[in-house]
Design an enzyme around this catalytic site. Sequence first.
Site, mmCIF file in Angstrom:
data_model
loop_
_atom_site.group_PDB
_atom_site.id
_atom_site.type_symbol
_atom_site.label_atom_id
_atom_site.label_comp_id
_atom_site.label_asym_id
_atom_site.label_seq_id
_atom_site.Cartn_x
_atom_site.Cartn_y
_atom_site.Cartn_z
ATOM 1 N N GLY A 10 0.857 -1.185 0.000
ATOM 2 C CA GLY A 10 0.000 0.000 0.000
ATOM 3 C C GLY A 10 0.889 1.229 0.000
ATOM 4 N N LEU A 11 0.273 2.385 -0.063
ATOM 5 C CA LEU A 11 1.034 3.632 -0.082
ATOM 6 C C LEU A 11 1.708 3.893 1.266
ATOM 7 C CD1 LEU A 11 -1.491 5.919 -2.006
ATOM 8 C CD2 LEU A 11 0.661 4.971 -2.878
ATOM 9 N N SER A 12 2.633 4.815 1.275
ATOM 10 C CA SER A 12 3.300 5.236 2.504
ATOM 11 C C SER A 12 2.253 5.748 3.492
ATOM 12 C CB SER A 12 4.304 6.354 2.170
ATOM 13 O OG SER A 12 4.912 6.828 3.341
ATOM 14 N N GLY A 13 2.316 5.256 4.718
ATOM 15 C CA GLY A 13 1.374 5.683 5.742
ATOM 16 C C GLY A 13 0.097 4.863 5.799
ATOM 17 N N ALA A 14 -0.009 3.807 4.987
ATOM 18 C CA ALA A 14 -1.234 3.004 4.938
ATOM 19 C C ALA A 14 -1.382 2.061 6.122
ATOM 20 C CB ALA A 14 -1.301 2.210 3.633
ATOM 21 N N GLY A 15 -0.348 1.928 6.946
ATOM 22 C CA GLY A 15 -0.430 1.066 8.123
ATOM 23 C C GLY A 15 0.204 -0.299 7.957
ATOM 24 N N LYS A 16 1.017 -0.454 6.943
ATOM 25 C CA LYS A 16 1.611 -1.764 6.637
ATOM 26 C C LYS A 16 2.436 -2.312 7.793
ATOM 27 C CE LYS A 16 3.651 -0.003 3.084
ATOM 28 N NZ LYS A 16 3.123 1.359 3.215
ATOM 29 N N SER A 17 3.333 -1.508 8.341
ATOM 30 C CA SER A 17 4.210 -1.981 9.425
ATOM 31 C C SER A 17 3.406 -2.348 10.665
ATOM 32 C CB SER A 17 5.248 -0.908 9.783
ATOM 33 O OG SER A 17 6.093 -0.656 8.690
ATOM 34 N N SER A 84 6.435 -1.233 -2.605
ATOM 35 C CA SER A 84 6.683 -2.143 -3.747
ATOM 36 C C SER A 84 5.511 -2.265 -4.713
ATOM 37 C CB SER A 84 7.078 -3.529 -3.233
ATOM 38 O OG SER A 84 8.253 -3.440 -2.465
#
Length: 172
Positions: A10-17, A84
Amino acid sequence: MRQGVLWLTGLSGAGKSTVAGLVRDGLPADGGRPVLLDGDRLREVLPVKLGYEREDRLRLAMFYARLANNLAAQGHLVICSTISLFHQVQAWNRDNTPGYLEVWLRVPVSELSERDGRSALYNAEAGSHVVGLDSAAEFPLAPDLIIDNYGDTTPDKAAEQVLAMATRKASQ
């Protein structure tokens, strides 16, 4: 699911981590060996610093894909949280990684700009170069799961959806 790759994108800031960490922590203690790969942390430990232009981002994305594939082949469940957003990488993962599951954490840019009192429209390390705004994001064409990760969807709820999907897919 004890082996394979859970690819959270997802985009930067989407909560992936955040979601990736909750997924790892929510896995049953059944002897599995989960490995968490976070794109931001991997950038920090690589001996070669790559930029944020398309060529460097694609090179990193392919490295993450190959690393996740290699660890999964050794019996690990790999949870990879990374932007990615390249169709080439997504296709490589599907073609080369048994047990590959792709999760798209979808968040509107307007929501990203309000998160945590910071602007996702500006990445201090990358200057003003942000995937999805000034460079094309290639959102997944056929993700196994799409989570609209905003509004009423908390990180815990998103992680529960990922775990439920992985459990369903593992039993098929």
